[in-house]
Design a protein around this motif. Structure first.
Motif, PDB file in Angstrom:
ATOM      1  N   GLU A   1       0.831  -1.204   0.000  1.00  9.84           N
ATOM      2  CA  GLU A   1       0.000   0.000   0.000  1.00  9.84           C
ATOM      3  C   GLU A   1       0.869   1.259   0.000  1.00  9.84           C
ATOM      4  OE1 GLU A   1      -3.439   1.940   2.805  1.00  9.84           O
ATOM      5  OE2 GLU A   1      -3.268  -0.233   2.728  1.00  9.84           O
ATOM      6  N   ASP A   2       1.992   1.207   0.724  1.00  7.16           N
ATOM      7  CA  ASP A   2       2.900   2.350   0.788  1.00  7.16           C
ATOM      8  C   ASP A   2       3.523   2.630  -0.582  1.00  7.16           C
ATOM      9  OD1 ASP A   2       4.262   4.413   2.254  1.00  7.16           O
ATOM     10  OD2 ASP A   2       6.084   3.179   2.170  1.00  7.16           O
ATOM     11  N   ASN A   3       3.943   1.572  -1.270  1.00  7.46           N
ATOM     12  CA  ASN A   3       4.516   1.741  -2.608  1.00  7.46           C
ATOM     13  C   ASN A   3       3.485   2.276  -3.592  1.00  7.46           C
ATOM     14  OD1 ASN A   3       7.022   0.857  -1.781  1.00  7.46           O
ATOM     15  ND2 ASN A   3       6.738  -1.214  -2.539  1.00  7.46           N
ATOM     16  N   GLU A   4       2.246   1.804  -3.449  1.00 10.98           N
ATOM     17  CA  GLU A   4       1.184   2.282  -4.334  1.00 10.98           C
ATOM     18  C   GLU A   4       0.934   3.772  -4.116  1.00 10.98           C
ATOM     19  OE1 GLU A   4      -3.416   1.280  -5.593  1.00 10.98           O
ATOM     20  OE2 GLU A   4      -2.401   0.021  -4.133  1.00 10.98           O
ATOM     21  N   LYS A   5       0.945   4.208  -2.860  1.00  8.44           N
ATOM     22  CA  LYS A   5       0.747   5.634  -2.566  1.00  8.44           C
ATOM     23  C   LYS A   5       1.879   6.470  -3.150  1.00  8.44           C
ATOM     24  CE  LYS A   5      -1.996   5.174   1.615  1.00  8.44           C
ATOM     25  NZ  LYS A   5      -2.074   5.395   3.066  1.00  8.44           N
ATOM     26  N   LYS A   6       3.113   5.965  -3.033  1.00 11.18           N
ATOM     27  CA  LYS A   6       4.266   6.683  -3.604  1.00 11.18           C
ATOM     28  C   LYS A   6       4.132   6.790  -5.119  1.00 11.18           C
ATOM     29  CE  LYS A   6       7.565   5.491   0.006  1.00 11.18           C
ATOM     30  NZ  LYS A   6       8.780   4.725   0.344  1.00 11.18           N
ATOM     31  N   LEU A   7       3.714   5.705  -5.747  1.00  9.52           N
ATOM     32  CA  LEU A   7       3.524   5.682  -7.196  1.00  9.52           C
ATOM     33  C   LEU A   7       2.477   6.713  -7.615  1.00  9.52           C
ATOM     34  CD1 LEU A   7       4.051   4.149  -9.944  1.00  9.52           C
ATOM     35  CD2 LEU A   7       2.096   2.753  -9.330  1.00  9.52           C
ATOM     36  N   ILE A   8       1.352   6.721  -6.938  1.00 11.00           N
ATOM     37  CA  ILE A   8       0.278   7.663  -7.263  1.00 11.00           C
ATOM     38  C   ILE A   8       0.720   9.101  -7.001  1.00 11.00           C
ATOM     39  CG2 ILE A   8      -2.043   8.413  -6.591  1.00 11.00           C
ATOM     40  CD1 ILE A   8      -2.663   5.406  -6.137  1.00 11.00           C
ATOM     41  N   ASN A   9       1.411   9.323  -5.898  1.00  8.70           N
ATOM     42  CA  ASN A   9       1.889  10.674  -5.590  1.00  8.70           C
ATOM     43  C   ASN A   9       2.847  11.177  -6.666  1.00  8.70           C
ATOM     44  OD1 ASN A   9       0.384  10.911  -3.252  1.00  8.70           O
ATOM     45  ND2 ASN A   9       2.053  10.254  -1.913  1.00  8.70           N
ATOM     46  N   ARG A  10       3.745  10.304  -7.125  1.00 10.01           N
ATOM     47  CA  ARG A  10       4.703  10.718  -8.159  1.00 10.01           C
ATOM     48  C   ARG A  10       3.974  10.985  -9.481  1.00 10.01           C
ATOM     49  NH1 ARG A  10       8.604  13.858  -9.499  1.00 10.01           N
ATOM     50  NH2 ARG A  10       9.906  13.034 -11.151  1.00 10.01           N
ATOM     51  N   ILE A  11       3.012  10.163  -9.828  1.00  8.78           N
ATOM     52  CA  ILE A  11       2.222  10.396 -11.041  1.00  8.78           C
ATOM     53  C   ILE A  11       1.531  11.753 -10.945  1.00  8.78           C
ATOM     54  CG2 ILE A  11       0.168   9.651 -12.329  1.00  8.78           C
ATOM     55  CD1 ILE A  11       1.024   6.748 -11.687  1.00  8.78           C
ATOM     56  N   ASN A  12       0.956  12.055  -9.781  1.00 16.40           N
ATOM     57  CA  ASN A  12       0.271  13.335  -9.589  1.00 16.40           C
ATOM     58  C   ASN A  12       1.237  14.517  -9.658  1.00 16.40           C
ATOM     59  OD1 ASN A  12      -2.284  12.226  -9.387  1.00 16.40           O
ATOM     60  ND2 ASN A  12      -2.147  11.972  -7.180  1.00 16.40           N
ATOM     61  N   GLU A  13       2.429  14.357  -9.074  1.00 16.62           N
ATOM     62  CA  GLU A  13       3.443  15.418  -9.151  1.00 16.62           C
ATOM     63  C   GLU A  13       3.777  15.727 -10.609  1.00 16.62           C
ATOM     64  OE1 GLU A  13       6.945  14.234  -7.016  1.00 16.62           O
ATOM     65  OE2 GLU A  13       5.869  14.055  -5.114  1.00 16.62           O
ATOM     66  N   LEU A  14       4.011  14.676 -11.377  1.00 13.48           N
ATOM     67  CA  LEU A  14       4.349  14.875 -12.789  1.00 13.48           C
ATOM     68  C   LEU A  14       3.186  15.474 -13.561  1.00 13.48           C
ATOM     69  CD1 LEU A  14       6.384  11.605 -13.389  1.00 13.48           C
ATOM     70  CD2 LEU A  14       7.291  13.944 -13.276  1.00 13.48           C
ATOM     71  N   TYR A  15       1.970  15.085 -13.220  1.00 21.19           N
ATOM     72  CA  TYR A  15       0.793  15.654 -13.878  1.00 21.19           C
ATOM     73  C   TYR A  15       0.724  17.159 -13.640  1.00 21.19           C
ATOM     74  CZ  TYR A  15      -4.041  17.029 -14.609  1.00 21.19           C
ATOM     75  OH  TYR A  15      -5.173  17.691 -15.018  1.00 21.19           O
ATOM     76  N   HIS A  16       0.890  17.574 -12.387  1.00 18.11           N
ATOM     77  CA  HIS A  16       0.798  18.998 -12.064  1.00 18.11           C
ATOM     78  C   HIS A  16       1.949  19.787 -12.691  1.00 18.11           C
ATOM     79  CE1 HIS A  16      -2.697  18.603  -9.560  1.00 18.11           C
ATOM     80  NE2 HIS A  16      -2.113  17.645  -8.842  1.00 18.11           N
ATOM     81  N   LYS A  17       3.135  19.178 -12.731  1.00 23.05           N
ATOM     82  CA  LYS A  17       4.263  19.857 -13.367  1.00 23.05           C
ATOM     83  C   LYS A  17       4.016  19.999 -14.872  1.00 23.05           C
ATOM     84  CE  LYS A  17       9.172  20.065 -13.954  1.00 23.05           C
ATOM     85  NZ  LYS A  17      10.455  19.405 -13.942  1.00 23.05           N
ATOM     86  N   LYS A  18       3.447  18.967 -15.471  1.00 18.77           N
ATOM     87  CA  LYS A  18       3.149  19.023 -16.909  1.00 18.77           C
ATOM     88  C   LYS A  18       2.187  20.159 -17.205  1.00 18.77           C
ATOM     89  CE  LYS A  18       1.412  16.244 -20.743  1.00 18.77           C
ATOM     90  NZ  LYS A  18       0.947  14.928 -21.169  1.00 18.77           N
TER      91      LYS A  18
END
Length: 82
Positions: free
Chosen positions: A3-20
Motif C-alpha cells: 500500500e505504501d509503494n502504491e501511494k508513492k507511485l500515485i503521488n509521483r504520477i500526480n506530481e508529474l501531472y501537475h508539473k506538466k
C-alpha cells in the motif's frame, strides 16, 4: 505491491501531472510518467483480476452460480476444495 509503494507511485504520477500542466515536462520526466502510468495500470488490472477470481456468485435461491472459469482459478489458488 504494498500500500505504501502504491501511494508513492500515485503521488509521483500526480506530481508529474501537475508539473506538466504548469511548466511542462522534460523528455526524461515524460518517459518516467509513461512508465509509472503503465505500472499503475498493470497493478490495477492484477488486483481487479484477483478480486473477480475470488468472487463466489449465489442466486436468490442460495444456489452457487459461479462460472466454471472462476471456479478453476479458485481451485488453482487453493480456495476451493470441490
Amino acid at each position: 505491491m504494498t500500500e505504501d509503494n502504491e501511494k508513492k507511485l500515485i503521488n509521483r504520477i500526480n506530481e508529474l501531472y501537475h508539473k506538466k500542466k504548469s511548466t511542462g515536462l522534460t523528455a526524461a520526466e515524460e518517459k518516467e510518467r509513461a512508465e509509472l502510468h503503465q505500472e499503475f495500470i498493470k497493478n490495477f488490472r492484477a488486483s481487479f483480476k484477483q478480486d473477480v477470481e475470488n468472487l463466489v456468485i449465489v442466486d436468490k435461491n442460495g444456489k452457487e452460480v459461479t462460472s466454471e472459469k472462476a471456479k478453476q482459478a479458485q481451485r488453482q489458488k487453493g480456495l476451493r476444495k470441490d
